[in-house]
Each structure stands twice: as C-alpha cells, then as structure tokens.
Design a protein around this motif. Structure first.
Motif, PDB file in Angstrom:
ATOM      1  N   GLN A 182       0.780  -1.200   0.095  1.00 59.87           N
ATOM      2  CA  GLN A 182      -0.227   0.098  -0.051  1.00 59.87           C
ATOM      3  C   GLN A 182       0.904   1.258  -0.145  1.00 59.87           C
ATOM      4  OE1 GLN A 182      -3.498  -0.109  -0.459  1.00 59.87           O
ATOM      5  NE2 GLN A 182      -2.703  -2.070  -0.800  1.00 59.87           N
ATOM      6  N   VAL A 183       1.930   1.372   0.602  1.00 61.28           N
ATOM      7  CA  VAL A 183       3.004   2.348   0.776  1.00 61.28           C
ATOM      8  C   VAL A 183       3.517   2.655  -0.633  1.00 61.28           C
ATOM      9  CG1 VAL A 183       5.111   3.400   1.659  1.00 61.28           C
ATOM     10  CG2 VAL A 183       3.467   2.177   3.075  1.00 61.28           C
ATOM     11  N   ALA A 184       3.960   1.535  -1.181  1.00 59.59           N
ATOM     12  CA  ALA A 184       4.354   1.645  -2.494  1.00 59.59           C
ATOM     13  C   ALA A 184       3.593   1.944  -3.662  1.00 59.59           C
ATOM     14  CB  ALA A 184       5.028   0.229  -2.789  1.00 59.59           C
ATOM     15  N   ALA A 185       2.340   1.812  -3.513  1.00 50.58           N
ATOM     16  CA  ALA A 185       1.262   2.145  -4.514  1.00 50.58           C
ATOM     17  C   ALA A 185       0.978   3.563  -4.130  1.00 50.58           C
ATOM     18  CB  ALA A 185      -0.049   1.223  -4.128  1.00 50.58           C
ATOM     19  N   ARG A 186       0.908   4.078  -3.070  1.00 47.66           N
ATOM     20  CA  ARG A 186       0.926   5.498  -2.789  1.00 47.66           C
ATOM     21  C   ARG A 186       2.125   6.148  -3.538  1.00 47.66           C
ATOM     22  NH1 ARG A 186      -1.220   7.106   3.228  1.00 47.66           N
ATOM     23  NH2 ARG A 186      -2.758   5.645   2.223  1.00 47.66           N
ATOM     24  N   MET A 187       3.200   5.736  -3.287  1.00 48.80           N
ATOM     25  CA  MET A 187       4.378   6.398  -3.756  1.00 48.80           C
ATOM     26  C   MET A 187       4.249   6.519  -5.378  1.00 48.80           C
ATOM     27  SD  MET A 187       6.275   7.407  -1.279  1.00 48.80           S
ATOM     28  CE  MET A 187       4.555   7.930  -0.415  1.00 48.80           C
ATOM     29  N   GLN A 188       3.912   5.365  -5.993  1.00 47.51           N
ATOM     30  CA  GLN A 188       3.682   5.321  -7.434  1.00 47.51           C
ATOM     31  C   GLN A 188       2.651   6.491  -7.799  1.00 47.51           C
ATOM     32  OE1 GLN A 188       4.191   1.498  -9.326  1.00 47.51           O
ATOM     33  NE2 GLN A 188       2.029   1.902 -10.128  1.00 47.51           N
ATOM     34  N   ARG A 189       1.416   6.436  -7.121  1.00 46.55           N
ATOM     35  CA  ARG A 189       0.481   7.437  -7.428  1.00 46.55           C
ATOM     36  C   ARG A 189       0.845   8.859  -7.667  1.00 46.55           C
ATOM     37  NH1 ARG A 189      -3.094   7.661  -2.938  1.00 46.55           N
ATOM     38  NH2 ARG A 189      -3.900   9.631  -3.890  1.00 46.55           N
ATOM     39  N   GLN A 190       2.134   9.320  -7.114  1.00 50.57           N
ATOM     40  CA  GLN A 190       2.805  10.618  -6.764  1.00 50.57           C
ATOM     41  C   GLN A 190       3.622  10.852  -8.177  1.00 50.57           C
ATOM     42  OE1 GLN A 190       5.238  10.845  -3.599  1.00 50.57           O
ATOM     43  NE2 GLN A 190       3.584  10.448  -1.909  1.00 50.57           N
ATOM     44  N   GLY A 191       3.644  10.061  -9.149  1.00 55.37           N
ATOM     45  CA  GLY A 191       4.404  10.110 -10.344  1.00 55.37           C
ATOM     46  C   GLY A 191       3.532  11.274 -11.267  1.00 55.37           C
ATOM     47  N   LEU A 215       2.516  14.190 -10.532  1.00 54.71           N
ATOM     48  CA  LEU A 215       3.173  15.410 -10.129  1.00 54.71           C
ATOM     49  C   LEU A 215       4.399  15.808 -10.955  1.00 54.71           C
ATOM     50  CD1 LEU A 215       2.223  15.819  -6.439  1.00 54.71           C
ATOM     51  CD2 LEU A 215       0.851  16.356  -8.503  1.00 54.71           C
ATOM     52  N   THR A 216       5.001  14.612 -11.453  1.00 50.00           N
ATOM     53  CA  THR A 216       6.451  14.817 -12.138  1.00 50.00           C
ATOM     54  C   THR A 216       6.411  14.377 -13.442  1.00 50.00           C
ATOM     55  OG1 THR A 216       7.210  12.547 -11.242  1.00 50.00           O
ATOM     56  CG2 THR A 216       7.667  14.324 -10.076  1.00 50.00           C
ATOM     57  N   ARG A 217       5.275  14.155 -14.113  1.00 56.62           N
ATOM     58  CA  ARG A 217       5.143  13.809 -15.397  1.00 56.62           C
ATOM     59  C   ARG A 217       5.301  15.068 -16.333  1.00 56.62           C
ATOM     60  NH1 ARG A 217      -1.171  11.935 -15.206  1.00 56.62           N
ATOM     61  NH2 ARG A 217      -2.019  13.896 -15.471  1.00 56.62           N
ATOM     62  N   GLU A 218       5.260  14.923 -17.653  1.00 62.33           N
ATOM     63  CA  GLU A 218       5.593  16.032 -18.550  1.00 62.33           C
ATOM     64  C   GLU A 218       4.363  17.035 -18.575  1.00 62.33           C
ATOM     65  OE1 GLU A 218       6.265  16.849 -23.286  1.00 62.33           O
ATOM     66  OE2 GLU A 218       6.309  14.872 -22.505  1.00 62.33           O
ATOM     67  N   PRO A 225       5.928  24.522 -10.168  1.00 62.85           N
ATOM     68  CA  PRO A 225       4.722  25.625 -11.082  1.00 62.85           C
ATOM     69  C   PRO A 225       3.343  25.297 -10.745  1.00 62.85           C
ATOM     70  CG  PRO A 225       6.880  24.889 -12.461  1.00 62.85           C
ATOM     71  CD  PRO A 225       6.807  24.137 -11.312  1.00 62.85           C
ATOM     72  N   ARG A 226       3.020  23.910 -10.850  1.00 64.56           N
ATOM     73  CA  ARG A 226       1.734  23.686 -11.011  1.00 64.56           C
ATOM     74  C   ARG A 226       0.879  23.133  -9.568  1.00 64.56           C
ATOM     75  NH1 ARG A 226      -1.193  23.967 -15.601  1.00 64.56           N
ATOM     76  NH2 ARG A 226      -2.465  22.055 -15.158  1.00 64.56           N
ATOM     77  N   VAL A 227       1.886  23.251  -8.576  1.00 63.63           N
ATOM     78  CA  VAL A 227       1.382  22.994  -7.259  1.00 63.63           C
ATOM     79  C   VAL A 227       1.235  24.092  -6.272  1.00 63.63           C
ATOM     80  CG1 VAL A 227       1.884  21.575  -5.112  1.00 63.63           C
ATOM     81  CG2 VAL A 227       2.294  20.745  -7.540  1.00 63.63           C
ATOM     82  N   HIS A 228      -0.170  24.444  -5.736  1.00 67.55           N
ATOM     83  CA  HIS A 228      -0.383  25.509  -4.929  1.00 67.55           C
ATOM     84  C   HIS A 228      -0.815  25.060  -3.330  1.00 67.55           C
ATOM     85  CE1 HIS A 228       0.094  28.152  -8.384  1.00 67.55           C
ATOM     86  NE2 HIS A 228      -0.749  27.150  -9.110  1.00 67.55           N
ATOM     87  N   LEU A 229      -0.056  25.252  -2.624  1.00 61.77           N
ATOM     88  CA  LEU A 229      -0.429  24.834  -0.889  1.00 61.77           C
ATOM     89  C   LEU A 229      -1.041  26.124  -0.397  1.00 61.77           C
ATOM     90  CD1 LEU A 229       2.791  22.889  -0.221  1.00 61.77           C
ATOM     91  CD2 LEU A 229       0.564  21.917  -1.337  1.00 61.77           C
ATOM     92  N   HIS A 230      -1.902  25.751   0.427  1.00 61.88           N
ATOM     93  CA  HIS A 230      -2.538  26.985   1.364  1.00 61.88           C
ATOM     94  C   HIS A 230      -2.918  26.342   2.522  1.00 61.88           C
ATOM     95  CE1 HIS A 230      -3.178  29.403  -2.471  1.00 61.88           C
ATOM     96  NE2 HIS A 230      -3.400  28.084  -2.808  1.00 61.88           N
ATOM     97  N   LEU A 231      -2.669  27.045   3.768  1.00 63.29           N
ATOM     98  CA  LEU A 231      -3.045  26.495   5.062  1.00 63.29           C
ATOM     99  C   LEU A 231      -4.017  27.483   5.687  1.00 63.29           C
ATOM    100  CD1 LEU A 231       0.575  26.298   6.719  1.00 63.29           C
ATOM    101  CD2 LEU A 231      -0.953  24.335   6.132  1.00 63.29           C
ATOM    102  N   VAL A 232      -5.038  26.701   6.203  1.00 62.40           N
ATOM    103  CA  VAL A 232      -5.987  27.451   7.140  1.00 62.40           C
ATOM    104  C   VAL A 232      -5.453  27.695   8.406  1.00 62.40           C
ATOM    105  CG1 VAL A 232      -8.181  27.614   8.046  1.00 62.40           C
ATOM    106  CG2 VAL A 232      -7.923  26.450   6.002  1.00 62.40           C
ATOM    107  N   PRO A 233      -5.094  28.800   9.014  1.00 67.16           N
ATOM    108  CA  PRO A 233      -4.484  29.115  10.135  1.00 67.16           C
ATOM    109  C   PRO A 233      -5.322  28.876  11.446  1.00 67.16           C
ATOM    110  CG  PRO A 233      -5.007  31.008   9.104  1.00 67.16           C
ATOM    111  CD  PRO A 233      -5.594  30.363   8.263  1.00 67.16           C
ATOM    112  N   ARG A 234      -4.767  28.752  12.617  1.00 75.02           N
ATOM    113  CA  ARG A 234      -5.369  28.024  13.646  1.00 75.02           C
ATOM    114  C   ARG A 234      -6.213  29.127  14.186  1.00 75.02           C
ATOM    115  NH1 ARG A 234      -2.097  25.602  17.137  1.00 75.02           N
ATOM    116  NH2 ARG A 234      -0.740  24.958  15.403  1.00 75.02           N
ATOM    117  N   ILE A 235      -6.230  30.524  13.928  1.00 73.83           N
ATOM    118  CA  ILE A 235      -7.056  31.564  14.492  1.00 73.83           C
ATOM    119  C   ILE A 235      -8.487  31.270  13.850  1.00 73.83           C
ATOM    120  CG2 ILE A 235      -5.142  33.056  14.869  1.00 73.83           C
ATOM    121  CD1 ILE A 235      -5.785  34.496  12.499  1.00 73.83           C
ATOM    122  N   VAL A 236      -8.581  30.779  12.697  1.00 73.19           N
ATOM    123  CA  VAL A 236      -9.870  30.391  12.255  1.00 73.19           C
ATOM    124  C   VAL A 236     -10.869  29.504  13.073  1.00 73.19           C
ATOM    125  CG1 VAL A 236     -11.319  29.660  10.116  1.00 73.19           C
ATOM    126  CG2 VAL A 236      -9.128  30.959   9.585  1.00 73.19           C
ATOM    127  N   GLY A 237     -11.757  29.651  13.296  1.00 69.43           N
ATOM    128  CA  GLY A 237     -12.715  28.849  14.289  1.00 69.43           C
ATOM    129  C   GLY A 237     -13.167  27.868  13.201  1.00 69.43           C
TER     130      GLY A 237
END
Length: 266
Positions: free
Chosen positions: A132-141, A143-146, A184-196
């Motif tokens: 299952q761990v190996a399958a999860r790592m394989q899915r990540q491909g 994000l690095t494809r052309e 370039p095509r990955v965007h990360l956003h955190l919801v801060p803890r001050i948000v209820g």
C-alpha cells in the motif's frame, strides 16, 4: 485484493530470466547484492519484490524493463478495490483540488510518513502494508510527469504539528512538502489556527477536473472512500471548497509557515 496472480507472474519471469542467463539463485544474489534466501523467497512467492531489488534484477538479467512493468501492474492491482476507480480518475485529471484537515494527502506524503500512518491506523501489516505504501508512492508520479495536473491543496495548519512518525519523519516530510510546493503547478494553502469553525472541518475531500466532462469528487472515511459523481453533490463540495479556500493563507505565506514548522522539528 488479490495480487497473487501478478506475484506468480513476476516469480515465474524472474526464474525464467535467471535460467536463461545461466545463473543460480546464489549467483544472481551476488550480482544484485541481495541474499540468496531473498531471491528464493521472491521466486517462491513468499516475498513481494521491492523496487530496488526489481531494478537490479531487471538490469542484471537484461529484462528490458519487463520485471519493472510486472511490478508496476502488481502494485496498481494491490490498491484497495474501492479506491481503484479514484486512482484512474486522479491519473486522468487536468486539475485536482484537495482539502485535508487531519493528515497530508497521499500525493504529498513521504514514504516514511505514509508508513507511519499505516502503522498507526491501518489493519494491514508486513508485506501488505508495504504494498500500500508503494502504491501511494507510485501515484505521486502524476506530479512529475511531462504535463502534470494543476494541484491545489488546502490544509489545516494543525497537520504541521501532529507528530506522525516522530520528529525525524516530520522534518523530512515538511522539507519534502516545501520542495513539492515550489513546483509551478502545485499550490499549497494553510488555514491558520485563528480560524474557528469552518466548513472543511466536516471532512476531507478532493475534486477532480477531467479533460472533458463534469467534475468528480472523492470523500474519505474510516471504512472506505466514495467517488461522488452526482452533480448536485459535486456542486455542494465545490461550495465547501470555495469556503475553505477563502479562509486559507496565500501560497507564499504557506511556504514560509511550512519552512518555520520544519525547523521546529528538531
């Protein structure tokens, strides 16, 4: 989840290629720098082949990628049956919008983080867990494809503080998160803890946009995930997405916060 036929195919081809090369199990083990007992265990279907074992065997036996292709299929088929449909959707999507309030999404996990999650929450053990761990790592491909999909992720910032696997695992995981977040095509956003309270606290979900047709979503739960295709439900999830995205910090602010959190794991 039955991977035995593919495991038998791998074992049979390994034996055939080894015999064609005129090598004993001991001779092959010396050339690939693994024990003869492991070679025997793989050929007898008692152990699934790890990636490095497969790569070395394929190269030494001049298999031209055959063993690697069999292993890739074996890992794909080891994915839980209820998750296989989503993996196909994920692979074909042009955009993925993911919200996770508790742990990092699978596409962003390191191997150590994924293994720690399975050890802490999964009923799978040993080789089944490793598959299952190996399958999860394989899915990540994807994000690095052309031509990777646009991948937008909203996370609750408490994820940065949960000690999944301990300090070393978390430090490695957050540095990996920074590396992926700079693509370039990955965007990360955190919801801060001050948000209820906010809509995302109802649970994790992913929305996939295919190259043609309507969006499809995926809901996670403790038993098994659910693919959502009914458009009234997908629209509801899109509204939830817009709500959680509105509460989140910018991509730049998020990367700075992740960097600070990584340094705190000492």
């Amino acid at each position: 989840m039955d991977r035995l036929p593919m495991l038998e195919l791998f074992a049979g081809e390994l034996r055939r290629l080894r015999a064609t090369a005129g090598l004993s199990q001991e001779a092959l083990s010396e050339r690939i720098n693994y024990s003869a007992s492991l070679v025997a265990a793989v050929e007898q279907c008692r152990r699934p082949p790890r990636l490095e074992f497969t790569e070395r065997s394929d190269r030494v036996l001049d298999a031209d990628g055959l063993l690697l292709r069999i292993r890739e299929t074996m890992i794909r088929e080891s994915v839980m049956p209820w998750f296989r449909e989503w993996v196909t959707i994920e692979q074909e999507a042009t955009a993925l919008r993911s919200f996770q309030p508790l742990v990092l999404p699978g596409l962003l996990q390191t191997e150590a983080y994924a293994r720690a999650l399975h050890e802490g929450a999964s009923q799978l053990l040993g080789d089944e867990m490793e598959q299952q761990v190996a399958a999860r790592m394989q899915r990540q491909g994807i994000l690095t494809r052309e031509k990777p999909p646009l991948f937008v992720v909203v996370l609750d910032d408490t994820i940065l503080e949960r000690p999944v696997g301990g300090s070393a695992v978390m430090r490695e995981q957050l540095h990996h998160l920074l590396d992926v977040g700079r693509r370039p095509r990955v965007h990360l956003h955190l919801v801060p803890r001050i948000v209820g309270a906010y809509p995302g606290l109802n649970g994790a979900f992913v929305i996939a946009t295919p190259s043609d047709g309507d969006d499809v979503a995926y809901l996670d739960n403790p038993l098994q995930g659910t693919v959502i295709e009914r458009q009234v439900d997908v629209r509801s999830l899109r509204q939830s997405w817009e709500s959680v995205r509105a509460e989140a910090m910018s991509h730049g602010q998020t990367l700075r916060m992740i960097s600070e959190a990584a340094e705190a794991w000492t």
